[in-house]
Design an enzyme around this catalytic site. Structure first.
Site, short mmCIF file in Angstrom:
data_model
loop_
_atom_site.label_atom_id
_atom_site.label_comp_id
_atom_site.label_asym_id
_atom_site.label_seq_id
_atom_site.Cartn_x
_atom_site.Cartn_y
_atom_site.Cartn_z
N SER A 1 0.79 -1.24 0.00
CA SER A 1 0.00 0.00 0.00
C SER A 1 0.82 1.28 0.00
O SER A 1 0.25 2.36 -0.19
CB SER A 1 -0.94 0.03 1.20
N LYS B 1 0.32 3.43 -2.92
CA LYS B 1 -0.83 4.35 -3.07
C LYS B 1 -0.39 5.81 -3.01
O LYS B 1 -1.03 6.68 -3.59
CB LYS B 1 -1.88 4.05 -2.00
N TYR C 1 -3.81 -2.49 -10.34
CA TYR C 1 -3.69 -2.35 -8.87
C TYR C 1 -2.80 -3.45 -8.27
O TYR C 1 -1.93 -3.17 -7.45
CB TYR C 1 -5.09 -2.38 -8.23
N TYR D 1 -4.24 3.04 7.87
CA TYR D 1 -5.50 2.31 8.02
C TYR D 1 -6.30 2.91 9.18
O TYR D 1 -6.29 4.13 9.36
CB TYR D 1 -5.25 0.81 8.21
N VAL E 1 1.33 -3.68 3.84
CA VAL E 1 1.31 -4.98 4.52
C VAL E 1 2.56 -5.83 4.25
O VAL E 1 2.71 -6.91 4.82
CB VAL E 1 0.03 -5.81 4.22
N1 GLU Z 1 -2.35 -5.33 -2.05
C1 GLU Z 1 -2.84 -5.22 -0.72
C2 GLU Z 1 -4.34 -5.37 -0.68
O1 GLU Z 1 -5.03 -4.80 -1.45
C3 GLU Z 1 -2.39 -3.93 -0.13
C4 GLU Z 1 -2.76 -3.81 1.31
C5 GLU Z 1 -1.88 -2.93 2.12
O2 GLU Z 1 -0.65 -2.90 2.01
O3 GLU Z 1 -2.48 -2.22 2.92
O4 GLU Z 1 -4.87 -6.06 0.12
#
Ligand code: GLU
Length: 304
Positions: free
Chosen positions: A63, A66, A188, A240, A258
């Site tokens: 993530s 992002k 994605y 998060y 993650v």
């Molecule tokens: N590719 C992961 C997902 O969509 C990213 C999650 C993350 O790093 O927060 O679940």
């Protein structure tokens, strides 16, 4: 500031702590990483590099990507992105779908998965060769032309990413995805699979400490005002449903993934990346958070 000594002390201190949490395994390929890795890289805006531990080892940025898609989208479409995504913390887990239905398909912010999928859709629309062009952008801002997607990780997430498939279908049904859902998911899953080292990550986030300029290129990537907006979102939504806790304990804008990575920025001073794969219950690296808390406590410096 003697960052060299400081990082060494932090390393000693966190290495002595119990390794709490679990390595992410809901994307099967991520479970293959050794849990005891730890690296921390700090780069100052005047070009000095400090590091400790496994800082030259590649890991899955997940993530953290992002922030790169938001930066790229804002450099391409500016403020119009906010017609399709909000700027409020969600208070829900990163892949939650509940809010999305009653808020009519407008994701709360760009850092939850729903928001990231809308950004992926925007990039699929705007870029000629989306995966190739996006990778070039990440290589440019990190100053490392060898950065690659990990195709096994992308494939592994494609085979198990049912929640992301649900989110993108819900968004599509509300008119907030303009391309084919398969194309958006493919983009994605690839952006999340990018592998970088702590050093690459610190390098690529330095532009947020440096008014939108890449220190290694002196290129203006985004404006000072866009740096303010993206940094505000990192502070309020970058961790998060633990963003409040991170702001409280660390006091810097940042983003986690993650894969166990966290990157944070002290405006006008430095960017810092830390990696330790074991995640707490909210999905953030346990030792990574601790190390950054020690950094701002020991330096007596945060954005507050
Ligand atoms: N590719 C992961 C997902 O969509 C990213 C999650 C993350 O790093 O927060 O679940």
């Amino acid at each position: 500031m003697n960052y060299s000594e400081l990082l060494k002390n932090i390393y000693e201190e966190v290495k002595g702590l119990p390794l709490e949490g679990k390595v992410a395994s809901y994307i099967p390929q991520l479970a293959n990483v050794s849990a005891d890795k730890f690296g921390m890289s700090l780069l100052t805006v005047d070009g000095k590099e400090y590091k400790v531990g496994d800082t030259d080892e590649n890991f899955s940025i997940q993530s953290i990507s992002k922030v790169f898609t938001l930066t790229h989208v804002m450099s391409l479409v500016g403020e119009t992105i906010w017609e399709r995504i909000g700027v409020e913390p969600s208070g829900n887990s990163f892949n939650s779908i509940v809010q999305l239905e009653y808020e009519n398909g407008i994701p709360r912010n760009p850092f939850i998965n729903a928001g990231a999928l809308v950004m992926a859709d925007l990039l699929v629309s705007k870029l000629n060769d989306p995966k190739k062009d996006f990778l070039e952008f990440v290589r440019k801002i990190s100053g490392n032309k060898n950065i690659e997607y990990n195709l096994a990780v992308a494939k592994s997430e494609k085979e198990t990413g049912f929640m992301n498939a649900s989110l993108v279908n819900m968004l599509k049904s509300r008119g907030n995805i303009h391309n084919k859902v398969e194309d958006v998911l493919d983009f994605y899953f690839h952006q999340c699979s990018i592998e970088m080292t702590c050093k690459d990550l610190a390098n690529s986030f330095l532009l947020f400490a440096n008014q939108g300029k890449c220190a290694h290129l002196q290129d203006q990537i985004i404006s000072g005002s866009q740096v303010k907006r993206i940094s505000a979102l990192m502070l309020s939504c970058g961790f998060y449903d633990e963003s409040g806790e991170f702001a409280y304990k660390v006091g810097l804008p940042g983003k986690s993934g993650v894969g166990g990575g966290i990157v944070a920025v002290q405006p006008q001073k430095y960017s810092v990346a830390v990696w330790s794969p074991k995640l707490n219950k909210k999905g953030n690296s346990s030792l990574g958070m601790k190390a950054l808390e020690l950094l701002t406590t020991k330096t007596g410096m945060s954005i507050f």
